[in-house]
Design a protein around this motif. Sequence first.
Motif, mmCIF file in Angstrom:
data_model
loop_
_atom_site.group_PDB
_atom_site.id
_atom_site.type_symbol
_atom_site.label_atom_id
_atom_site.label_comp_id
_atom_site.label_asym_id
_atom_site.label_seq_id
_atom_site.Cartn_x
_atom_site.Cartn_y
_atom_site.Cartn_z
ATOM 1 N N MET A 1 0.844 -1.176 0.000
ATOM 2 C CA MET A 1 0.000 0.000 0.000
ATOM 3 C C MET A 1 0.889 1.239 0.000
ATOM 4 N N ARG A 2 0.635 2.135 -0.919
ATOM 5 C CA ARG A 2 1.402 3.358 -0.990
ATOM 6 C C ARG A 2 0.859 4.397 -0.023
ATOM 7 N N THR A 3 1.767 5.174 0.541
ATOM 8 C CA THR A 3 1.382 6.277 1.403
ATOM 9 C C THR A 3 1.012 7.480 0.539
ATOM 10 N N ALA A 4 0.429 8.506 1.157
ATOM 11 C CA ALA A 4 0.108 9.737 0.425
ATOM 12 C C ALA A 4 1.379 10.358 -0.141
ATOM 13 N N ARG A 5 2.472 10.282 0.620
ATOM 14 C CA ARG A 5 3.767 10.809 0.170
ATOM 15 C C ARG A 5 4.234 10.071 -1.084
ATOM 16 N N GLU A 6 4.188 8.741 -1.045
ATOM 17 C CA GLU A 6 4.631 7.947 -2.188
ATOM 18 C C GLU A 6 3.760 8.207 -3.412
ATOM 19 N N VAL A 10 5.072 9.650 -6.986
ATOM 20 C CA VAL A 10 4.816 8.926 -8.233
ATOM 21 C C VAL A 10 4.059 9.818 -9.202
ATOM 22 N N SER A 11 3.094 10.555 -8.715
ATOM 23 C CA SER A 11 2.342 11.466 -9.567
ATOM 24 C C SER A 11 3.266 12.526 -10.179
ATOM 25 N N ALA A 15 5.523 11.852 -15.152
ATOM 26 C CA ALA A 15 5.540 12.579 -16.423
ATOM 27 C C ALA A 15 6.828 12.318 -17.212
ATOM 28 N N TYR A 16 7.818 11.740 -16.552
ATOM 29 C CA TYR A 16 9.107 11.463 -17.192
ATOM 30 C C TYR A 16 9.074 10.108 -17.888
ATOM 31 N N GLY A 17 9.814 10.002 -18.975
ATOM 32 C CA GLY A 17 9.901 8.735 -19.694
ATOM 33 C C GLY A 17 10.860 7.755 -19.048
ATOM 34 N N ALA A 18 11.937 8.306 -18.465
ATOM 35 C CA ALA A 18 12.958 7.461 -17.833
ATOM 36 C C ALA A 18 13.473 8.170 -16.593
ATOM 37 N N ALA A 19 13.692 7.397 -15.538
ATOM 38 C CA ALA A 19 14.134 7.963 -14.267
ATOM 39 C C ALA A 19 15.179 7.062 -13.621
ATOM 40 N N VAL A 20 16.044 7.691 -12.830
ATOM 41 C CA VAL A 20 17.055 6.974 -12.066
ATOM 42 C C VAL A 20 16.898 7.355 -10.604
ATOM 43 N N GLU A 21 16.724 6.351 -9.745
ATOM 44 C CA GLU A 21 16.680 6.606 -8.309
ATOM 45 C C GLU A 21 18.066 6.370 -7.731
ATOM 46 N N ILE A 22 18.595 7.379 -7.076
ATOM 47 C CA ILE A 22 19.913 7.301 -6.445
ATOM 48 C C ILE A 22 19.737 6.769 -5.028
ATOM 49 N N ALA A 33 6.362 1.611 -8.383
ATOM 50 C CA ALA A 33 5.127 2.273 -8.811
ATOM 51 C C ALA A 33 5.355 3.094 -10.079
ATOM 52 N N LEU A 34 6.508 3.712 -10.188
ATOM 53 C CA LEU A 34 6.828 4.446 -11.416
ATOM 54 C C LEU A 34 6.918 3.495 -12.601
ATOM 55 N N ALA A 35 7.575 2.359 -12.391
ATOM 56 C CA ALA A 35 7.663 1.368 -13.461
ATOM 57 C C ALA A 35 6.264 0.887 -13.852
ATOM 58 N N ASP A 36 5.406 0.678 -12.868
ATOM 59 C CA ASP A 36 4.026 0.270 -13.147
ATOM 60 C C ASP A 36 3.273 1.345 -13.934
#
Length: 142
Positions: A1-6, A10-11, A15-22, A33-36
């Motif tokens: 379950m995602r929190t309001a923060r998460e 994600v929202s 809008a980005y096509g590709a992202a990297v999480e450091i 969730a972003l991948a989903d």
Amino acid sequence: MRTAREAALVSRFSAYGAAVEIGIGRRPTVAAALADAGVTVTATDVVDRRESDGVEIPSSVSFVCDDVVAASERADPGAAYHADLVYGLNLPPELHRPTLRVARAVDADFLFTTLGYDAPTVPCASESIAGGETLYVARERS
């Protein structure tokens, strides 16, 4: 379950096509969730999270064991960092500058959150998001 923060992160990031999480650490929820949501996501960390006990990086998220500080010192940070967005969640102050250097090198936006009591160590704007979180915008392409 995602929190309001998460959900807010994600929202904002979807809008980005590709992202990297450091420094994905032990919380792959936002990356998953972003991948989903259709974003191509790569996660990085200095610890190989694929072998870490109790942490499972979803197969929808690519994982690269790398140090963003070392990446920031390379002429090309590496293929893993070539994305539209470089982001960090609970990013410690000592990684703000190196991550900004990486984002500049690959011409990506750089957004991050801190642990809450840490101040950003790079010039940035701030946005309030759900869950009482502050999202810092250190680099955003026009």
